[in-house]
Design an enzyme around this catalytic site. Structure first.
Site, PDB file in Angstrom:
ATOM      1  N   ALA A  65       1.498  -9.433   1.029  1.00 13.22           N
ATOM      2  CA  ALA A  65       0.313 -10.365   1.217  1.00 13.22           C
ATOM      3  C   ALA A  65      -0.919  -9.835   1.897  1.00 13.22           C
ATOM      4  O   ALA A  65      -0.630  -9.047   2.791  1.00 13.22           O
ATOM      5  CB  ALA A  65       0.802 -11.690   2.005  1.00 13.22           C
ATOM      6  N   GLY A 109       5.392  -9.725   0.124  1.00 15.56           N
ATOM      7  CA  GLY A 109       5.056 -10.643  -1.092  1.00 15.56           C
ATOM      8  C   GLY A 109       5.053  -9.934  -2.283  1.00 15.56           C
ATOM      9  O   GLY A 109       5.373 -10.479  -3.438  1.00 15.56           O
ATOM     10  N   GLU A 112       8.408  -9.820  -3.302  1.00 15.60           N
ATOM     11  CA  GLU A 112       8.982 -11.337  -3.710  1.00 15.60           C
ATOM     12  C   GLU A 112       8.131 -11.729  -4.950  1.00 15.60           C
ATOM     13  O   GLU A 112       8.907 -12.473  -5.783  1.00 15.60           O
ATOM     14  CB  GLU A 112       8.531 -12.137  -2.666  1.00 15.60           C
ATOM     15  CG  GLU A 112       9.194 -12.146  -1.278  1.00 15.60           C
ATOM     16  CD  GLU A 112       8.219 -12.667  -0.224  1.00 15.60           C
ATOM     17  OE1 GLU A 112       7.238 -12.143   0.168  1.00 15.60           O
ATOM     18  OE2 GLU A 112       8.749 -13.468   0.557  1.00 15.60           O
ATOM     19  N   GLU A 132       7.776  -7.308   6.886  1.00 15.20           N
ATOM     20  CA  GLU A 132       7.194  -8.533   7.477  1.00 15.20           C
ATOM     21  C   GLU A 132       7.594  -8.485   8.880  1.00 15.20           C
ATOM     22  O   GLU A 132       6.751  -8.677   9.875  1.00 15.20           O
ATOM     23  CB  GLU A 132       7.506  -9.943   6.781  1.00 15.20           C
ATOM     24  CG  GLU A 132       6.815 -10.262   5.556  1.00 15.20           C
ATOM     25  CD  GLU A 132       7.818  -9.718   4.322  1.00 15.20           C
ATOM     26  OE1 GLU A 132       8.666  -8.981   4.424  1.00 15.20           O
ATOM     27  OE2 GLU A 132       7.468 -10.366   3.207  1.00 15.20           O
TER      28      GLU A 132
HETATM   29  N1  CO8 Z   1      -2.808  -6.232   3.210  1.00 14.46           N
HETATM   30  C1  CO8 Z   1      -4.146  -5.834   3.224  1.00 14.46           C
HETATM   31  N2  CO8 Z   1      -4.644  -4.608   3.205  1.00 14.46           N
HETATM   32  C2  CO8 Z   1      -3.617  -3.796   2.952  1.00 14.46           C
HETATM   33  C3  CO8 Z   1      -2.239  -3.935   2.775  1.00 14.46           C
HETATM   34  C4  CO8 Z   1      -1.871  -5.414   3.154  1.00 14.46           C
HETATM   35  N3  CO8 Z   1      -0.719  -5.904   2.840  1.00 14.46           N
HETATM   36  N4  CO8 Z   1      -1.604  -2.932   2.392  1.00 14.46           N
HETATM   37  C5  CO8 Z   1      -2.566  -1.864   2.265  1.00 14.46           C
HETATM   38  N5  CO8 Z   1      -3.707  -2.203   2.543  1.00 14.46           N
HETATM   39  C6  CO8 Z   1      -4.975  -1.665   2.774  1.00 14.46           C
HETATM   40  C7  CO8 Z   1      -5.137  -0.852   3.853  1.00 14.46           C
HETATM   41  O1  CO8 Z   1      -5.557  -1.655   5.014  1.00 14.46           O
HETATM   42  C8  CO8 Z   1      -6.197   0.215   3.361  1.00 14.46           C
HETATM   43  O2  CO8 Z   1      -7.361  -0.439   3.380  1.00 14.46           O
HETATM   44  P1  CO8 Z   1      -8.690   0.474   4.141  1.00 14.46           P
HETATM   45  O3  CO8 Z   1      -8.582   1.763   3.148  1.00 14.46           O
HETATM   46  O4  CO8 Z   1      -9.766  -0.322   4.112  1.00 14.46           O
HETATM   47  O5  CO8 Z   1      -8.071   0.983   5.614  1.00 14.46           O
HETATM   48  C9  CO8 Z   1      -5.806   0.618   2.071  1.00 14.46           C
HETATM   49  O6  CO8 Z   1      -4.926  -0.868   1.624  1.00 14.46           O
HETATM   50  C10 CO8 Z   1      -4.944   1.772   1.903  1.00 14.46           C
HETATM   51  O7  CO8 Z   1      -3.761   1.396   2.894  1.00 14.46           O
HETATM   52  P2  CO8 Z   1      -3.162   2.804   3.763  1.00 14.46           P
HETATM   53  O8  CO8 Z   1      -4.095   3.686   4.156  1.00 14.46           O
HETATM   54  O9  CO8 Z   1      -2.197   1.945   4.729  1.00 14.46           O
HETATM   55  O10 CO8 Z   1      -2.109   3.506   2.470  1.00 14.46           O
HETATM   56  P3  CO8 Z   1      -0.784   4.422   2.978  1.00 14.46           P
HETATM   57  O11 CO8 Z   1      -0.682   5.073   1.742  1.00 14.46           O
HETATM   58  O12 CO8 Z   1      -1.187   5.159   4.166  1.00 14.46           O
HETATM   59  O13 CO8 Z   1       0.178   3.266   3.081  1.00 14.46           O
HETATM   60  C11 CO8 Z   1       1.624   1.293   2.640  1.00 14.46           C
HETATM   61  C12 CO8 Z   1       0.556   2.636   1.904  1.00 14.46           C
HETATM   62  C13 CO8 Z   1       2.863   1.743   3.116  1.00 14.46           C
HETATM   63  C14 CO8 Z   1       1.904   0.373   1.701  1.00 14.46           C
HETATM   64  C15 CO8 Z   1       0.735   0.544   3.861  1.00 14.46           C
HETATM   65  O14 CO8 Z   1      -0.389   0.447   3.428  1.00 14.46           O
HETATM   66  C16 CO8 Z   1       1.503  -0.748   4.346  1.00 14.46           C
HETATM   67  O15 CO8 Z   1       2.346  -0.497   5.084  1.00 14.46           O
HETATM   68  N6  CO8 Z   1       0.943  -1.717   3.967  1.00 14.46           N
HETATM   69  C17 CO8 Z   1       1.374  -3.180   4.644  1.00 14.46           C
HETATM   70  C18 CO8 Z   1       2.733  -3.352   3.878  1.00 14.46           C
HETATM   71  C19 CO8 Z   1       3.111  -4.609   4.368  1.00 14.46           C
HETATM   72  O16 CO8 Z   1       3.464  -4.974   5.769  1.00 14.46           O
HETATM   73  N7  CO8 Z   1       3.496  -5.655   3.695  1.00 14.46           N
HETATM   74  C20 CO8 Z   1       3.872  -7.040   4.114  1.00 14.46           C
HETATM   75  C21 CO8 Z   1       2.666  -8.014   4.201  1.00 14.46           C
HETATM   76  S1  CO8 Z   1       3.166  -9.512   4.914  1.00 14.46           S
HETATM   77  C22 CO8 Z   1       3.579 -10.356   3.316  1.00 14.46           C
HETATM   78  O17 CO8 Z   1       3.564  -9.943   2.590  1.00 14.46           O
HETATM   79  C23 CO8 Z   1       4.328 -11.823   3.753  1.00 14.46           C
HETATM   80  C24 CO8 Z   1       4.435 -12.349   1.919  1.00 14.46           C
HETATM   81  C25 CO8 Z   1       4.553 -13.898   2.300  1.00 14.46           C
HETATM   82  C26 CO8 Z   1       3.234 -14.769   2.268  1.00 14.46           C
HETATM   83  C27 CO8 Z   1       3.300 -16.042   1.945  1.00 14.46           C
HETATM   84  C28 CO8 Z   1       3.196 -17.089   3.029  1.00 14.46           C
HETATM   85  C29 CO8 Z   1       3.760 -18.454   2.662  1.00 14.46           C
END
Ligand code: CO8
Length: 258
Positions: A65, A109, A112, A132
């Protein structure tokens, strides 16, 4: 129909829906979830489509998400908006088969969403995770429930509590994905699987989906009864007559979805 966050193409009875927010690693925001629910409902109603493939890019299915969109929300906002519930429900209501073709990250997500599909074909570079916990939250669109049913309590607890990622080989061993293919062949394999399904009677594929999904909702005895009734009911269809006649006559069946 054009979407801001998705690319949709239909060819040979198969729709490919591609998540397309490359700037945020296909993070699922409200716009994307609404467009996805809308696109899948439209494809479900489109007679030119018999099977759907849901995919992302070569590098990421979806990184979860959208954390930026959610980060400042209050409980009251999340609760009153019923965050992602109507969209998730709509996605799981699709009656045609939906295959997830996952390359790269399927996190939070994203994992999921893949699990909402009927089965997952993974590229050998796929990585699944429910991280998460690192954000101080828990999965919110099925991760604690669907992952547990798919891989069992021990591995689901491990994934949710440590937030570690599972590679494609482990995901296949654990039963999360149905097959792993070389990354360069992912879409070819997913399209071929979808075309194979598209050759079947659409009536029968819907009944298969209902019957397998029933096993999540009910006891074994009730599930077996549901399956038997479905099996018997299909004898009211022309496609059952055609399928069995074609076998006896040693020819390919011509299903007409009746
Ligand atoms: N949301 C928003 N932006 C994101 C997300 C995300 N989940 N993941 C990556 N991005 C963005 C980064 O902020 C970055 O943006 P910018 O270039 O503007 O800084 C760009 O994408 C590239 O990301 P990274 O530089 O971090 O890329 P890496 O290759 O270094 O890393 C990863 C890749 C490992 C995937 C890393 O980006 C990461 O850990 N992302 C987050 C993963 C995460 O925590 N996901 C869970 C989110 S919570 C969730 O999904 C809950 C679902 C339920 C919701 C429904 C509720 C009812």
């Amino acid at each position: 129909m054009a979407y801001e966050t998705l690319l949709v193409e239909v060819e040979d009875d198969v729709a490919v829906v591609r998540l397309n927010r490359p700037e945020a690693l296909n993070a699922l925001n409200q716009k994307l979830m609404r467009e996805l629910a809308e696109a899948l409902a439209a494809l479900d109603a489109d007679p030119a489509v018999r099977c759907v493939v849901l995919t992302g890019s070569d590098k990421v299915f979806a990184a979860g998400a959208d954390i930026r969109e959610m980060s400042q929300k209050s409980f009251v906002e999340m609760f009153t908006e019923d965050f992602f519930t109507p969209e998730s429900d709509a996605i799981t209501r699709v009656r045609k088969p939906v295959i997830a073709a996952v390359a790269g990250y399927a996190l939070g997500g994203g994992c999921e969403l893949a699990m909402m599909c009927d089965f997952i074909i993974a590229a050998d570079n796929a990585k699944f995770g429910q991280p998460e916990i690192n954000l101080g939250v828990v999965a919110g669109i099925g991760g604690t429930q669907r992952l547990t049913r798919l891989v069992g309590k021990s591995k689901a607890m491990d994934m949710h509590l440590t937030g570690r990622f599972m590679d494609a080989a482990e995901a296949e061993r654990a039963g999360l994905v149905s097959r792993v293919v070389p990354a360069k062949n992912l879409m070819e394999e997913a399209r071929a699987a979808a075309r194979k399904i598209a050759e079947k009677s659409a009536l029968t594929t819907m009944v298969v989906k209902e019957s397998v999904n029933r096993s999540y909702e009910t006891t074994l005895r009730e599930g077996l009864l549901f399956e038997r009734r479905a099996f018997h009911a299909l004898f009211a269809t022309e496609d059952q007559k055609e399928g069995m006649a074609a076998f006896v006559e040693k020819r390919t069946p011509q299903f007409r979805d009746r």
